[in-house]
Design an enzyme around this catalytic site. Structure first.
Site, PDB file in Angstrom:
ATOM      1  N   ARG A 140       7.167  26.816  30.162  1.00 49.90           N
ATOM      2  CA  ARG A 140       8.426  26.062  30.129  1.00 49.90           C
ATOM      3  C   ARG A 140       9.538  26.973  29.611  1.00 49.90           C
ATOM      4  NH1 ARG A 140       4.436  22.391  28.097  1.00 49.90           N
ATOM      5  NH2 ARG A 140       4.254  20.503  29.372  1.00 49.90           N
ATOM      6  N   ARG A 189       8.375  28.116  35.023  1.00 52.72           N
ATOM      7  CA  ARG A 189       9.283  27.144  35.630  1.00 52.72           C
ATOM      8  C   ARG A 189      10.717  27.526  35.263  1.00 52.72           C
ATOM      9  NH1 ARG A 189       8.292  21.156  33.798  1.00 52.72           N
ATOM     10  NH2 ARG A 189       9.305  21.910  31.903  1.00 52.72           N
ATOM     11  N   ARG A 243       9.257   7.339  32.030  1.00 55.83           N
ATOM     12  CA  ARG A 243       8.116   7.952  31.354  1.00 55.83           C
ATOM     13  C   ARG A 243       8.178   7.755  29.846  1.00 55.83           C
ATOM     14  NH1 ARG A 243       9.067  14.328  32.389  1.00 55.83           N
ATOM     15  NH2 ARG A 243       7.519  14.535  30.742  1.00 55.83           N
ATOM     16  N   GLU A 270       7.048  16.480  42.057  1.00 60.45           N
ATOM     17  CA  GLU A 270       7.402  15.427  41.117  1.00 60.45           C
ATOM     18  C   GLU A 270       8.006  14.212  41.801  1.00 60.45           C
ATOM     19  OE1 GLU A 270       9.092  17.587  37.300  1.00 60.45           O
ATOM     20  OE2 GLU A 270       9.838  18.554  39.118  1.00 60.45           O
ATOM     21  N   CYS A 285      -0.162  20.119  36.466  1.00 57.46           N
ATOM     22  CA  CYS A 285       0.297  20.665  35.181  1.00 57.46           C
ATOM     23  C   CYS A 285       0.796  19.581  34.239  1.00 57.46           C
ATOM     24  CB  CYS A 285       1.385  21.718  35.390  1.00 57.46           C
ATOM     25  SG  CYS A 285       2.903  21.081  36.121  1.00 57.46           S
ATOM     26  N   ASN A 316       3.471  13.607  35.126  1.00 62.31           N
ATOM     27  CA  ASN A 316       4.326  12.714  34.344  1.00 62.31           C
ATOM     28  C   ASN A 316       5.475  12.175  35.184  1.00 62.31           C
ATOM     29  OD1 ASN A 316       2.727  13.241  32.112  1.00 62.31           O
ATOM     30  ND2 ASN A 316       4.055  14.852  31.343  1.00 62.31           N
ATOM     31  N   ASP A 317       6.217  13.095  35.809  1.00 66.70           N
ATOM     32  CA  ASP A 317       7.365  12.665  36.603  1.00 66.70           C
ATOM     33  C   ASP A 317       6.944  12.022  37.917  1.00 66.70           C
ATOM     34  OD1 ASP A 317       9.813  13.112  35.208  1.00 66.70           O
ATOM     35  OD2 ASP A 317       9.425  15.252  35.322  1.00 66.70           O
ATOM     36  N   HIS A 356       9.041  13.603  11.643  1.00 65.70           N
ATOM     37  CA  HIS A 356       8.903  15.050  11.560  1.00 65.70           C
ATOM     38  C   HIS A 356       7.563  15.437  10.957  1.00 65.70           C
ATOM     39  CE1 HIS A 356      13.505  15.586  11.817  1.00 65.70           C
ATOM     40  NE2 HIS A 356      12.948  16.024  12.916  1.00 65.70           N
TER      41      HIS A 356
END
Length: 631
Positions: free
Chosen positions: A385, A421, A554, A520, A588, A543-544, A282
């Site tokens: 997001r 999105r 990932r 993706e 993105c 990423n995907d 954290h």
């Protein structure tokens, strides 16, 4: 390996209500049929799990129990982004012999790890906490008085927790029957003082956690230590942390507590060296938000108060006692890095030799990030997001609640185009109100548009809210995890029906609305021409798209060699998407923040790069300073 947690609600079985002390929580591994009663957070942490397994947490259908279960999951999984920090782009290179001579490099058996990249140089301030008394020297009253004393300390800590999400998650330990009963037993049976009993009970739990190999769970040790110290402070055993009161310095910590990390600011703390710590802690999350370089796991190397240190947290290196010449060279690097991240003019686009322009867009998830992006002058919000609208919700937010939250984000972005999105649920993003069941391989199962189509009532409410919130804004919708053209066609039909409904109800709403799709899945890139008639724009989720291209999760950090070697395949798929000239294409995924990858995307025809606001200035500076081949 990252811990994944799924939350489900169970109907209350009759046998539960017949029990004198009913179990509210259950746990299973990989969603198996065997559900073990879970009456203790410490029991959850002690579960023996193999790498790659997923924990399924269940709560009897009860709003309070479900909310507490979500807090358990938050405590376990609140650092998903930290594992990628080692490969994050940085403005400066690693410390080399030209900057700090080899004779000054620190030799240690420990391997420092990047947690928050960045450059810093300054004198060391060792973080210490004033101890008022040893726990064992505390005068003991009668056992009942000691019980009241520890309960009062617990309540004081709990009262301070709700305003801070991380401290609230830590405080779940104070609702752990195993820990609480351990303290009570030591007071009533062993006649220890409140402080002694607390220290002994915490150490028992700590010993169990130290034996766990899972890095995500081990990162909770810092939370337990932080909570323990705050209780001792409430008991009058510990004083406050001794932070610097003047000047700027490099903070040296044994294991930086989150409650201290949240108090640090970059104008006073230039960087943090941590002998232990971890990129999934954290503390790392909080320092990342404060933009303070953070290097963890430096080990027991001798470092004295006031000793000069130069650190490159992105490269995982630091050096003690640099010479005057080395300090001068390193200071130039710091100035160059700072210059690269402070734009002298709006960062909207960059001209290329062929006359085209590369546009800079921003990925955001909160109003503060949207404001930061607007202050940079970006061309637009390339990825908003919407998951943040639903975090912590045990019931689906109403249409009105969604409108209010969406409009707050749109107002922060100003009048720039905003690509939102629609809710991307499934796999590692679980939302209890969607009631998603167990899957053997969630990354290849219900995700994105697949989830939304299986929850038509929510999908309908979600899209209505977006259309209503978008009045007066340039709002564009983006569908996640699209695989086949029928998914896009059905969504367009649903939007048309909602437009007719809202018009009939005389409710103002955005129309027409631009609809794009995330690329993706490799199948979409390979058949991109089939989607052109249905999509207004394409957004590559690198990423995907990468993980599905390479068959590498990932979040699987130890398969980096495959990812590095497979980038050419990812770039080839991006080139296929860009080769269709009828629709705009953006990237993105955060891979675009790496200048070398950004140049590769541009060379293959991509003209929009969307990354986190904090990474845009350095990216723009790096691209201006380099040659970019024409597409």
């Amino acid at each position: 390996m990252i811990l994944r947690v799924c939350i489900c609600a169970l109907p209350p079985p009759c046998c539960v209500w017949r029990s004198k002390h009913p179990a509210l929580f259950f746990v299973s591994i990989d969603g198996g049929a065997t559900r073990l009663p879970l009456d203790s957070l410490s029991r959850l942490l002690r579960l023996d799990r193999r790498p790659g397994q997923k924990l399924w947490l269940y709560a009897i259908q009860n709003p309070q129990a479900t909310a507490q279960l979500e807090e358990m999951a938050k405590l376990l999984t609140s650092a998903p982004a930290a594992v990628t920090i080692a490969s994050s782009p940085r403005a400066g290179a690693a410390i080399t012999r030209d900057d700090v001579s080899e004779s000054h490099q620190v030799a240690s058996h420990a391997t420092p790890r990047p947690a928050v990249p960045g450059l810093a140089m300054g004198p060391v301030h060792i973080l210490r906490r004033a101890r008022k008394a040893q726990p064992e020297t505390q005068q003991k009253g009668d056992p009942q008085a000691e019980l009241r004393k520890i309960q009062g300390a617990w309540q004081k800590v709990l009262d301070a927790a709700p305003a801070d999400e991380i401290l609230a998650a830590q405080s779940l330990f104070l609702q752990d029957p195993a820990l609480i009963q351990g303290v009570q037993r030591r007071i009533l049976v062993e006649h220890l003082s409140a402080a002694e009993a607390w220290v002994a009970a915490v150490q028992g739990l700590r010993n169990d956690l130290e034996a766990i190999q899972d890095p995500a769970l081990r990162a909770r040790l810092s939370d337990l230590d932080d909570l323990s110290a705050r209780v001792l402070e409430a008991l009058g055993v510990l004083g406050d942390w001794q932070l610097p009161t003047s000047g700027a310095c490099i903070l040296l910590a044994e294991d930086l507590p989150p409650s201290v990390a949240r108090r640090l600011s970059h104008d006073r703390i230039l960087g943090v060296l941590d002998r232990r710590g971890g990129p999934q802690s954290h503390a790392a999350i909080l320092l990342r938000a404060a933009n303070i370089p953070y290097l963890v796991g430096i080990g027991p190397a001798p470092i004295a108060e006031g000793q000069m240190v130069a650190m490159d947290a992105g490269a995982g290196r630091y050096a003690l006692d640099p010479t005057a010449e080395e300090r001068k060279a390193f200071a130039k690097r710091i100035v160059a890095s700072a210059f690269a991240t402070v734009p002298s003019q709006p960062i909207t686009s960059l001209a290329l030799a062929d006359g085209s322009r590369v546009e800079f867009w921003a990925n955001v998830a909160s109003p503060n990030e949207a404001k930061a992006a607007a202050s940079l002058g970006v061309a637009g919000i390339g990825l908003l997001r919407s998951e943040m609208l639903f975090l912590g919700a045990t019931q689906a937010p109403t249409e009105v609640e969604q409108i209010e939250r969406i409009q707050e984000l749109l107002q922060a972005a100003g009048q720039r185009p905003v690509i939102l999105r629609v809710l991307d649920a499934g796999a590692d993003k679980s939302f209890p109100f969607l009631r998603l069941g167990a899957e053997p391989n969630p990354a290849l199962g219900l995700r994105g548009i697949r989830v939304l189509e299986r929850r038509p009532d929510f999908f309908r409410s979600h899209l209505r809210a977006l259309l209503r919130a978008g009045v007066g804004y340039d709002l564009r919708l983006l569908l996640p995890m699209v695989t086949i053209v029928q998914e896009v066609a059905r969504t367009r039909q649903l939007l048309e029906r909602l437009h007719a409904e809202l018009s009939a109800e005389k409710i103002p709403h955005l129309w027409p609305v631009s609809l794009g799709i995330m690329v993706e899945v490799p199948a979409v890139a390979l058949k991109i021409q089939d989607f052109v008639p249905l999509a207004d724009f394409f957004s590559v989720g690198s990423n995907d798209l990468g993980q599905y291209t390479w068959a590498v999760d990932r979040e699987q950090g130890d398969l980096g060699e495959i990812e590095a070697s497979g980038r050419a395949a990812l770039l080839d798929l991006c080139a296929l998407v860009a080769q269709q000239k009828q629709r705009p294409v953006s990237v993105c995924g955060e891979a675009a923040a790496d200048p070398s990858m950004a140049r590769a995307f541009i060379a293959r025809g991509i003209r929009r790069l969307s990354v986190a606001p904090a990474l845009i200035p350095a990216l723009a500076h790096a691209l201006r300073e380099s040659d970019i081949p024409d597409a």
